[in-house]
Design an enzyme around this catalytic site. Structure first.
Site, PDB file in Angstrom:
ATOM      1  N   HIS A 182      -4.602  -1.815  -5.708  1.00  0.00           N
ATOM      2  CA  HIS A 182      -3.843  -0.646  -6.160  1.00  0.00           C
ATOM      3  C   HIS A 182      -4.803   0.457  -6.583  1.00  0.00           C
ATOM      4  O   HIS A 182      -5.563   0.292  -7.532  1.00  0.00           O
ATOM      5  CB  HIS A 182      -2.917  -1.039  -7.332  1.00  0.00           C
ATOM      6  CG  HIS A 182      -1.909  -2.091  -6.966  1.00  0.00           C
ATOM      7  ND1 HIS A 182      -1.089  -2.705  -7.877  1.00  0.00           N
ATOM      8  CD2 HIS A 182      -1.580  -2.632  -5.755  1.00  0.00           C
ATOM      9  CE1 HIS A 182      -0.310  -3.575  -7.253  1.00  0.00           C
ATOM     10  NE2 HIS A 182      -0.597  -3.554  -5.963  1.00  0.00           N
ATOM     11  N   ASP A 225       0.809  -1.222   0.000  1.00  0.00           N
ATOM     12  CA  ASP A 225       0.000   0.000   0.000  1.00  0.00           C
ATOM     13  C   ASP A 225       0.846   1.276   0.000  1.00  0.00           C
ATOM     14  O   ASP A 225       0.446   2.300   0.545  1.00  0.00           O
ATOM     15  CB  ASP A 225      -0.958   0.024   1.210  1.00  0.00           C
ATOM     16  CG  ASP A 225      -1.859  -1.196   1.224  1.00  0.00           C
ATOM     17  OD1 ASP A 225      -2.170  -1.711   0.131  1.00  0.00           O
ATOM     18  OD2 ASP A 225      -2.255  -1.624   2.325  1.00  0.00           O
TER      19      ASP A 225
HETATM   20  P1  GDP Z   1      -0.755   0.390  -3.492  1.00  0.00           P
HETATM   21  O1  GDP Z   1      -1.308  -0.919  -3.035  1.00  0.00           O
HETATM   22  O2  GDP Z   1       0.710   0.493  -3.267  1.00  0.00           O
HETATM   23  O3  GDP Z   1      -1.124   0.717  -4.904  1.00  0.00           O
HETATM   24  O4  GDP Z   1      -1.414   1.491  -2.557  1.00  0.00           O
HETATM   25  P2  GDP Z   1      -2.966   1.616  -2.159  1.00  0.00           P
HETATM   26  O5  GDP Z   1      -3.709   2.116  -3.325  1.00  0.00           O
HETATM   27  O6  GDP Z   1      -3.434   0.367  -1.516  1.00  0.00           O
HETATM   28  O7  GDP Z   1      -2.890   2.694  -1.005  1.00  0.00           O
HETATM   29  C1  GDP Z   1      -2.379   3.978  -1.219  1.00  0.00           C
HETATM   30  C2  GDP Z   1      -3.429   5.016  -0.845  1.00  0.00           C
HETATM   31  O8  GDP Z   1      -2.819   6.292  -0.792  1.00  0.00           O
HETATM   32  C3  GDP Z   1      -4.534   5.128  -1.858  1.00  0.00           C
HETATM   33  O9  GDP Z   1      -5.720   5.488  -1.205  1.00  0.00           O
HETATM   34  C4  GDP Z   1      -4.058   6.256  -2.770  1.00  0.00           C
HETATM   35  O10 GDP Z   1      -5.114   6.924  -3.432  1.00  0.00           O
HETATM   36  C5  GDP Z   1      -3.386   7.158  -1.782  1.00  0.00           C
HETATM   37  N1  GDP Z   1      -2.249   7.954  -2.278  1.00  0.00           N
HETATM   38  C6  GDP Z   1      -1.291   7.589  -3.168  1.00  0.00           C
HETATM   39  N2  GDP Z   1      -0.356   8.563  -3.282  1.00  0.00           N
HETATM   40  C7  GDP Z   1      -0.737   9.567  -2.468  1.00  0.00           C
HETATM   41  C8  GDP Z   1      -0.166  10.824  -2.114  1.00  0.00           C
HETATM   42  O11 GDP Z   1       0.897  11.214  -2.561  1.00  0.00           O
HETATM   43  N3  GDP Z   1      -0.841  11.576  -1.197  1.00  0.00           N
HETATM   44  C9  GDP Z   1      -2.005  11.162  -0.621  1.00  0.00           C
HETATM   45  N4  GDP Z   1      -2.584  11.958   0.259  1.00  0.00           N
HETATM   46  N5  GDP Z   1      -2.576   9.983  -0.947  1.00  0.00           N
HETATM   47  C10 GDP Z   1      -1.940   9.181  -1.826  1.00  0.00           C
HETATM   48  P1  IMO Z   2      -0.736  -4.173  -2.285  1.00  0.00           P
HETATM   49  O1  IMO Z   2      -0.296  -4.693  -3.621  1.00  0.00           O
HETATM   50  C1  IMO Z   2      -0.979  -4.642   2.044  1.00  0.00           C
HETATM   51  C2  IMO Z   2      -0.555  -8.690   3.635  1.00  0.00           C
HETATM   52  C3  IMO Z   2      -1.834  -8.979   4.408  1.00  0.00           C
HETATM   53  C4  IMO Z   2      -1.281  -9.903   5.475  1.00  0.00           C
HETATM   54  C5  IMO Z   2      -0.223 -10.706   4.713  1.00  0.00           C
HETATM   55  C6  IMO Z   2      -0.710 -12.067   4.230  1.00  0.00           C
HETATM   56  O2  IMO Z   2      -2.065  -3.538  -2.294  1.00  0.00           O
HETATM   57  O3  IMO Z   2       0.328  -3.347  -1.658  1.00  0.00           O
HETATM   58  P2  IMO Z   2      -2.336 -12.753   2.253  1.00  0.00           P
HETATM   59  O4  IMO Z   2      -3.790 -12.453   2.044  1.00  0.00           O
HETATM   60  O5  IMO Z   2      -1.450 -12.271   1.176  1.00  0.00           O
HETATM   61  O6  IMO Z   2      -2.091 -14.189   2.596  1.00  0.00           O
HETATM   62  O7  IMO Z   2      -1.959 -11.935   3.593  1.00  0.00           O
HETATM   63  O8  IMO Z   2       0.132  -9.928   3.597  1.00  0.00           O
HETATM   64  N1  IMO Z   2      -0.735  -8.207   2.239  1.00  0.00           N
HETATM   65  C7  IMO Z   2      -0.833  -6.920   1.921  1.00  0.00           C
HETATM   66  N2  IMO Z   2      -0.882  -5.820   2.692  1.00  0.00           N
HETATM   67  N3  IMO Z   2      -1.009  -4.517   0.703  1.00  0.00           N
HETATM   68  C8  IMO Z   2      -0.940  -5.600  -0.095  1.00  0.00           C
HETATM   69  O9  IMO Z   2      -0.892  -5.526  -1.430  1.00  0.00           O
HETATM   70  C9  IMO Z   2      -0.867  -6.884   0.516  1.00  0.00           C
HETATM   71  N4  IMO Z   2      -0.804  -8.133   0.039  1.00  0.00           N
HETATM   72  C10 IMO Z   2      -0.712  -8.942   1.116  1.00  0.00           C
HETATM   73  O10 IMO Z   2      -2.389  -7.822   4.946  1.00  0.00           O
HETATM   74  O11 IMO Z   2      -0.621  -9.150   6.460  1.00  0.00           O
HETATM   75 MG    MG Z   3      -2.817  -1.671  -1.789  1.00  0.00          MG
END
Ligand code: GDP
Ligand code: IMO
Ligand code: MG
Length: 423
Positions: A41, A13
């Site tokens: 994502h 994340d």
């Molecule tokens: P990923 O799994 O790495 O793609 O990340 P996620 O989408 O799960 O979580 C990132 C969160 O942060 C999402 O809600 C994005 O919309 C938000 N986000 C990403 N970049 C920025 C940033 O620079 N500033 C803020 N405030 N939010 C961001």
């Molecule tokens: P993105 O791509 C955050 C974490 C789960 C848990 C551990 C094992 O969005 O960054 P699983 O369901 O994979 O067996 O869970 O891994 N986990 C993630 N946490 N972002 C992810 O993906 C994750 N993918 C797995 O929260 O701790």
């Molecule tokens: Mg994510």
């Protein structure tokens, strides 16, 4: 030629979706190589807001192709729903999306096993996303997986499912779970597969043609380095390797092609699920990070644990993955702090220790050594040039760079595609 790999350098994340969406504007092909719909994502662009679980986040560039590599595991229902959402948003997928028939399938029993394993572990549980990820990869490595290839041959699918149900239903019964019905599974899988079949084609040839023609290949890592099954905080990890080298196993791309390996990291640290987290905050600062960062999971909606930036971790991630660049995201979340801390190293029983020498149990006991910097207390949301950042924000970024030893090439200052600084 640019072959760019994006790797999450914390516990997932980090904002990979946002960075990939931005970089995909110049990409010819976007590749996913591991994980499943445990990934979430977020992409926010002129077409709307999307939470991508399986289809690469670069699908929004109409000129780019998108591939789901053999290392990815697929929940057919989730994929069907994602395809539907994208098509509804006007995104054309025919002739652009290619899914490897080698992808293993998440079966209904995998999701039940995920829950049973977690329940059995009690307070030692991993805190999985409950999507059946671990049990699916477990079956894959023990030659009991069912793949998209098998769905192309109905009889083979039926045969393999029968064998698996012979074993799985015995286990389910012993846990007082309802046994699964072969016919019901067949029916739902055949219906769902019909919708996916037009996209099932091994992407290897398409990827290698792009590599030969020196096109821009963008590879989308999922999860985060410290969820890596070997090098992460085991057993509080996911079932795949996250490290850069896994692109060969998961998508058939040799590391020799890589020209850029970008580690994506938040300007602080978050984690969902259980496991060690040396810089975790339990005070007002932690609450501020949760609130301002809106730190709730994209996949499960769970509250993310929050803490300060951990340079010991990112230094390790940079070494093992070979980061050429760093992208720092969510800088704007730190805008209101008087002081901001960076963990520069770990101390255990008065001695400096390195991440790679520690088990998860040891990591739970380390004390972070902090360097404290002054906050900038100025909004940075939406800033697009480095020179327009407050001096103290620049100093923070320079300090991160110094601690990691890799240049910061991107700074994200908001969730939307255009809120980005390219240095
Ligand atoms: P990923 O799994 O790495 O793609 O990340 P996620 O989408 O799960 O979580 C990132 C969160 O942060 C999402 O809600 C994005 O919309 C938000 N986000 C990403 N970049 C920025 C940033 O620079 N500033 C803020 N405030 N939010 C961001
Ligand atoms: P993105 O791509 C955050 C974490 C789960 C848990 C551990 C094992 O969005 O960054 P699983 O369901 O994979 O067996 O869970 O891994 N986990 C993630 N946490 N972002 C992810 O993906 C994750 N993918 C797995 O929260 O701790
Ligand atoms: Mg994510």
């Amino acid at each position: 030629m640019a072959v760019t790999l994006i790797i999450g350098s914390q516990w997932g994340d980090e904002g990979k979706g946002k960075i990939i969406d931005y970089l995909s504007l110049s990409a010819d092909i976007v590749v996913r190589f591991h994980g499943g719909n445990n990934a979430g994502h977020t992409v926010i662009n002129d077409l709307g807001k999307f939470a991508m679980h399986l289809v690469p986040s670069g699908i929004f560039n109409p000129k780019a192709k998108a591939t789901i590599g053999n290392g990815v595991i697929i929940d057919l229902d989730v994929l069907v729903a994602e395809v539907k959402t994208l098509e509804k948003a006007g995104i054309k997928l025919k002739g652009r999306l290619f899914i490897s028939p080698r992808c293993n399938l998440i079966m209904p029993y995998h999701k039940i096993f995920d829950r049973i394993y977690e329940e059995a572990k009690g307070d030692k549980k991993t805190g999985t996303t409950a999507r059946g990820i671990g049990p699916t990869y477990g079956d894959k490595v023990s030659y009991s997986g069912i793949r998209l290839f098998d769905l192309l041959d109905k009889k083979l699918f039926q045969e393999k499912l029968k064998t698996q149900l012979l074993i799985k239903n015995k286990i389910l019964k012993s846990f007082n779970e309802k046994p699964l019905n072969q016919k019901e599974i067949e029916k739902t899988f055949f219906v769902a597969f019909k919708k996916i079949k037009p996209f099932v084609k091994e992407p290897f040839g398409i990827i290698h043609e792009s590599l030969e023609k020196k096109k821009h290949v963008l590879i989308e890592g999922a999860h985060g380095m410290f969820l890596d099954n070997d090098w992460g905080t085991y057993p509080y990890v996911t079932a795949t390797n996250i490290v850069s080298g896994n692109i060969t196993a998961g998508a058939g791309i040799s590391p020799k092609y890589l020209t850029k390996i970008i580690g994506v990291s938040k300007a602080y640290t978050t984690r969902v699920g259980f496991g060690p987290f040396p810089t975790e905050l339990f005070d007002k600062d932690g609450e501020t990070l949760t609130k301002r960062g809106n730190e709730f999971g994209t996949t499960t909606g769970r509250k993310r644990r929050c803490g300060w930036f951990d340079a010991e971790m990112i230094r390790f991630a940079a070494k093992i993955n070979g980061f050429t660049d760093i992208a720092i995201t969510k800088l704007d979340v730190l805008d209101t702090f008087d002081t901001i801390k960076i963990c520069t190293q770990y101390s255990l029983n008065g001695k400096t220790v390195r991440y790679e020498d520690l088990s998860s149990e040891m990591l739970k006991k380390v004390k972070p050594v902090y360097k404290t910097l002054k906050g900038w207390r100025t909004p940075t949301n939406g800033v697009k040039t480095f020179s327009k950042l407050p001096t103290k924000a620049k100093a923070y970024l320079r300090q991160l760079e110094k601690q990691i030893g890799v240049k910061v090439s991107f700074v994200s200052t908001g969730a939307e595609r255009e809120s980005i600084i390219v240095i």
